[in-house]
Scaffold this motif. Sequence first.
Motif, short mmCIF file in Angstrom:
data_model
loop_
_atom_site.label_atom_id
_atom_site.label_comp_id
_atom_site.label_asym_id
_atom_site.label_seq_id
_atom_site.Cartn_x
_atom_site.Cartn_y
_atom_site.Cartn_z
N THR A 142 -4.11 3.23 3.04
CA THR A 142 -2.67 3.19 2.82
C THR A 142 -2.02 4.49 3.30
O THR A 142 -0.99 4.49 3.98
CB THR A 142 -2.36 2.98 1.33
OG1 THR A 142 -2.93 1.73 0.91
CG2 THR A 142 -0.86 2.94 1.08
N HIS A 143 -2.63 5.61 2.95
CA HIS A 143 -2.13 6.92 3.34
C HIS A 143 -2.04 7.04 4.86
O HIS A 143 -1.00 7.47 5.41
CB HIS A 143 -3.08 7.99 2.78
CG HIS A 143 -2.73 9.39 3.14
ND1 HIS A 143 -1.71 10.08 2.54
CD2 HIS A 143 -3.28 10.24 4.04
CE1 HIS A 143 -1.63 11.30 3.06
NE2 HIS A 143 -2.58 11.42 3.96
N SER A 202 -9.31 2.36 -0.05
CA SER A 202 -8.05 1.62 0.05
C SER A 202 -6.87 2.58 0.02
O SER A 202 -5.90 2.43 0.78
CB SER A 202 -7.93 0.61 -1.10
OG SER A 202 -8.95 -0.38 -1.02
N LEU A 203 -6.95 3.59 -0.85
CA LEU A 203 -5.91 4.60 -0.91
C LEU A 203 -5.82 5.37 0.40
O LEU A 203 -4.72 5.63 0.92
CB LEU A 203 -6.18 5.56 -2.06
CG LEU A 203 -5.21 6.74 -2.24
CD1 LEU A 203 -3.81 6.23 -2.54
CD2 LEU A 203 -5.70 7.67 -3.35
#
Length: 307
Positions: free
Chosen positions: A296-297, A292-293
């Motif tokens: 987003t990145h 998920s990170l």
Amino acid sequence: MRILVVGAGALGGYFGACLARSGRDVDFLVRPARAELLRERGLRVRDLDGSVASTPVSTVTADRLGADYDLVVLAVKSYALDAAIKDLAPAVGPRTVVVPFLNGMRHVEVLVERFGADRVYGGVGLVQARLGEEGEVERVGDLAELVYGPLCDTPVQPLERVHAALDGAGFAATATGEILRRMWEKWVFLATMGACTCLMRGPIGPINRAPGGAEFTSAMTAEAVAIATAAGHAPGEKFMDWARSVISDPRSDASPTLYWDLTHGNPVEADHIVGDLVRRARELGVPAPLFSLAHTHLSVYSATRDA
């Protein structure tokens, strides 16, 4: 068998050039500017030793397509999928099968909805190559293999005939009855490599040598495997032994195309490779905080690049 190659980038260009050199009946569906370049210079492939081979190829533009192809090899980036489907649709007749070699799995659902499961195969394209500044295909490693197989029991073109069209053209060609497993395995590996290298802005070796790096790459791998397993497509043990050895290698300078595109200011396949994996994790109730990170990145990168 008449073959239409959609996309003359790194993957489509390399394998399409091999097919053309081997005497197969191949047309390339390209934009007018790319068609003109290919007519002038041929399809140029730079080998590992620096030598360049130019292969004369037949090109066609979308406005001149007819439904007289047996096999469509679809080799475009995921963000170009919708436009490619619109362009190639006139080429798909009642006996035409589309074999996509895209990353991830979302494109399979889109193609099946558009053309039907009997006219769509699954495919895995493995090649270490990229497109050079002047439109030539540049090989950066020895790997070159196509893996393919039908998605239903009654495809309009049998596997034996598709295999005969692709085999013996100067690259490894593998027909399989387990194409979904092979596609998920590649997705697990590619998504993990892409998420790790893009988040940490470096090849896999320096990541593993950094404090906490080995634990990070291991945790990212575990998330991907958990998602695939929950989806009913657990990677095979032999494959994962190999994948873990690559992802955990502290001496490696390996990085995937996703990282190359990110670090060179190109569009990235963030949604198809990473985002779709996150979506499936949420639907299946599988925790995926690292992926998920990473999504987003990559989404921030895409938004600022397109601004």
